[in-house]
Scaffold this active site. Structure first.
Site, PDB file in Angstrom:
ATOM      1  N   ARG A 223       0.830  -1.230   0.000  1.00  0.00           N
ATOM      2  CA  ARG A 223       0.000   0.000   0.000  1.00  0.00           C
ATOM      3  C   ARG A 223       0.848   1.256   0.000  1.00  0.00           C
ATOM      4  NH1 ARG A 223      -4.800  -1.262   4.074  1.00  0.00           N
ATOM      5  NH2 ARG A 223      -5.368  -3.236   3.155  1.00  0.00           N
TER       6      ARG A 223
ATOM      7  N   ARG B  20      -3.906   6.187   1.093  1.00  0.00           N
ATOM      8  CA  ARG B  20      -4.506   7.355   1.746  1.00  0.00           C
ATOM      9  C   ARG B  20      -3.566   8.176   2.615  1.00  0.00           C
ATOM     10  NH1 ARG B  20      -9.678   5.622   4.868  1.00  0.00           N
ATOM     11  NH2 ARG B  20      -8.861   3.510   4.653  1.00  0.00           N
TER      12      ARG B  20
ATOM     13  N   ARG C 151      -8.383  10.901  -5.039  1.00  0.00           N
ATOM     14  CA  ARG C 151      -9.623  10.245  -4.614  1.00  0.00           C
ATOM     15  C   ARG C 151     -10.784  11.228  -4.453  1.00  0.00           C
ATOM     16  NH1 ARG C 151     -10.170   5.784  -1.820  1.00  0.00           N
ATOM     17  NH2 ARG C 151     -12.318   6.472  -1.903  1.00  0.00           N
TER      18      ARG C 151
ATOM     19  N   ASP D  59      -7.288  -3.812  -6.712  1.00  0.00           N
ATOM     20  CA  ASP D  59      -7.829  -4.389  -5.483  1.00  0.00           C
ATOM     21  C   ASP D  59      -7.780  -5.908  -5.555  1.00  0.00           C
ATOM     22  OD1 ASP D  59      -9.365  -3.767  -2.897  1.00  0.00           O
ATOM     23  OD2 ASP D  59     -10.595  -5.315  -3.835  1.00  0.00           O
TER      24      ASP D  59
ATOM     25  N   TYR E 218     -13.298 -14.419   1.556  1.00  0.00           N
ATOM     26  CA  TYR E 218     -13.995 -13.150   1.305  1.00  0.00           C
ATOM     27  C   TYR E 218     -15.309 -13.405   0.574  1.00  0.00           C
ATOM     28  CZ  TYR E 218     -13.454  -8.154   1.775  1.00  0.00           C
ATOM     29  OH  TYR E 218     -13.579  -6.855   2.204  1.00  0.00           O
TER      30      TYR E 218
END
Lengths: 363, 363
Positions: free
Chosen positions: B40, B44, B53, B89, B165
């Site tokens: 990552r 963010r 974003r 993703d 998931y």
């Protein structure tokens, strides 16, 4: 709220003088089945618990010995369990150190908690107020209500798990904020662990006085530090805590969610028993430990969401694999979740405490 | 959205013919510093990512190669990283199997997902639609934009992590519902893992065609099964997947959040490299592995929430401890969190790629 309903048929004869099977296994004495209990055996999967919670919030339940006694007894009435664990919450000891817990819908939060390890480590006297004496008072009621063969377990959060919760302020996935504060000031973090170990020792002394016969420490987040850091920062305080509790004359079991390496480290605290989660193979791990160590665990709580036969089969398999070890306590590898099916809990417990399968096929 | 800003000064001379350091380490060739990248690294914690974003949602970003290329390049412009990982993703391959993902505020959810392992395992052709070809198209842009010394990594979720998931429908703490569905029908669950392994192999083939030079598999929830169950249910499908990807001529690295026992199992898939989380001591673990294995990891992402000096010190310590092993890729033990401080990320990367401390103290 007085617990008057009949208790489930015991798995061993209810002789008044019966020493709990749990204590016998911890002492290495022969047992006819592994003593069995389940993390969160009192909880939301039980309709009678949900009914209780309609009348009283979680926080109130922890603080009210009569209600907490009722919650503790609910699973004992349903299932032939060998032990009860006093209904309470991991974070209660914070209330004796001047921090306030709010039990909200998304789990408990520490209100106005410390913003640094240094602030958290500031000396404070552990205050035995109503909140922190509640589990001890519940245990006193349980000593009257429970048959002698059902062990009474007291518990607390382990220092590391409590410290991470305190610095994070609430539950979190990786507790990154708390671990960052720990990394930023390891000396204060170590002091905080000693402070929490002292508080937890005092808190557990109250529970032992109240009638706890065994003490369970929950290090649910203990696996979030690598073993080398655990050894350096956590082990000294953990050792002090275990020594103080064992000096009260009760055996101590340490639950840790983490790897076999973490479990081996937790054993170095001097505990009587080590409890592991479901992500390791218990029979193989147990075979690497000295005989004097009791192991506890580690059935997958997800089994309880499925069919009773599957839960029973897994329980029988673990029981068979662990049969050579008398120092074995059957349990889950983590707490029962709200979606668990009570009939699967029943099947799992019965497979653990009933006659072994081999014997039942005799003519 | 065209990535025109200058790239960060490279840690090795930007010769057009420079073979990425990451590939050299994977081949066991000598390197002057451990090739370094971070899970990552685009995300963010970067103000420029948050700005991006504001104009485009996460789901749109994954599906838009120009925007995904920009996001991928952002950390490469800031830090002297040795590798980029295509912005996408884990769950994207589901879109090629007829399942729909909604990227909401609380993480992605599978819409109208299967309700049983059997339903999930129903045969389906992997459809290379726009969603699943997006990372390959992003990689094509990256091959033009990135200097030759920065490796281009393609990635996907590992079959078990994807299966959990899918059956859970969304992220969860212990994935109990998904594991219960797996336990209820192990044969179908094994078939589902094979189906996902096939789909992921096709998905990664697109990425390799697009220019991925290395492939990273993320088994973020791989540690939720005990090793014996992992070996029985997961290993066969994982082996097929790894063989198919390696046949494309690229090295494969398997990240697993779990214990050393889990990492050793993942190695049995035949991967080139194993990546471990921060909860184990990497130098000790690596010392137990054959020399031909590359290890990747495992600095604590919580370091990035603290002071730059502390992050740099931990990075130097790991680099020193791992120096004897040329097959070492420096990384975190888990993804960068939004609260990470960019200046601490910079300090950590510079400590890993800069001149070793011993050399820098020369006159």
């Amino acid at each position: 709220m007085s617990p008057t309903a009949p208790l489930a048929a015991p798995s061993t004869p209810p002789l008044a003088a019966t020493r709990p099977l749990l204590l016998r296994a911890l002492a290495g004495e022969p047992v006819d089945h592994p003593p069995t209990w389940l993390y969160r055996q009192a909880g939301r999967y039980l309709p009678e618990y949900r009914a209780l919670r309609e009348r009283i919030s979680f926080g109130e339940l922890c603080a009210d010995p009569a209600a907490a006694c009722e919650a503790t007894l609910q699973p004992i009435r349903r299932f032939p369990l060998d032990a009860s664990i006093v209904f309470s919450d991991l974070l209660v000891p914070f209330e004796g150190l001047g921090w306030t817990i709010r039990y909200g819908d998304h789990g408990p939060e520490v209100i106005d908690g410390p913003r640094s390890a240094q602030e958290a480590a500031a000396p404070a006297r552990f205050e035995p107020n109503d909140a922190v004496t509640a589990p001890a008072r519940t245990l006193r009621l349980l000593a009257r209500e429970l048959p002698a063969h059902v062990a009474r377990i007291g518990f607390a959060g382990a220092p590391l798990t409590l410290a991470l919760y305190l610095l994070q302020g609430k539950g979190a996935k990786g507790f990154e904020k708390a671990r960052a504060l720990a990394n930023a000031d390891e000396a204060s973090f170590a002091a905080l662990l000693e402070k929490l170990a002292d508080a937890v020792a005092s808190y557990l002394a109250l529970q032992v006085e109240g009638g706890a016969q065994v003490v369970q420490l929950f290090d649910s987040w203990g696996g979030l530090l690598p073993p080398s850091q655990w050894r350096r920062l956590v082990l000294p305080a953990a050792r002090h805590l275990v020594a103080r509790v064992r000096a009260l004359g009760v055996p101590v079991c340490w639950f840790l969610r983490g790897s076999a390496d973490h479990a081996r480290l937790a054993l170095e605290t001097g505990v009587d028993a080590i409890a592991v989660d479901w992500t390791l193979d218990l029979p193989e791990f147990a075979a690497t430990l000295p005989d004097a160590v009791t192991v506890q665990g580690n059935l997958d709580p997800a089994l309880l969401l499925g069919a009773p036969e599957r839960a029973a089969a897994a329980a029988r398999e673990l029981r068979r694999a662990m049969a050579p070890r008398s120092r074995f306590i059957a349990n889950l590898g983590h707490g029962i979740t709200p979606e668990a099916r009570p009939e699967s809990v029943a099947a799992l417990v019965e497979a653990l405490v009933g006659a072994p399968v081999a014997a039942s096929s005799a003519p």
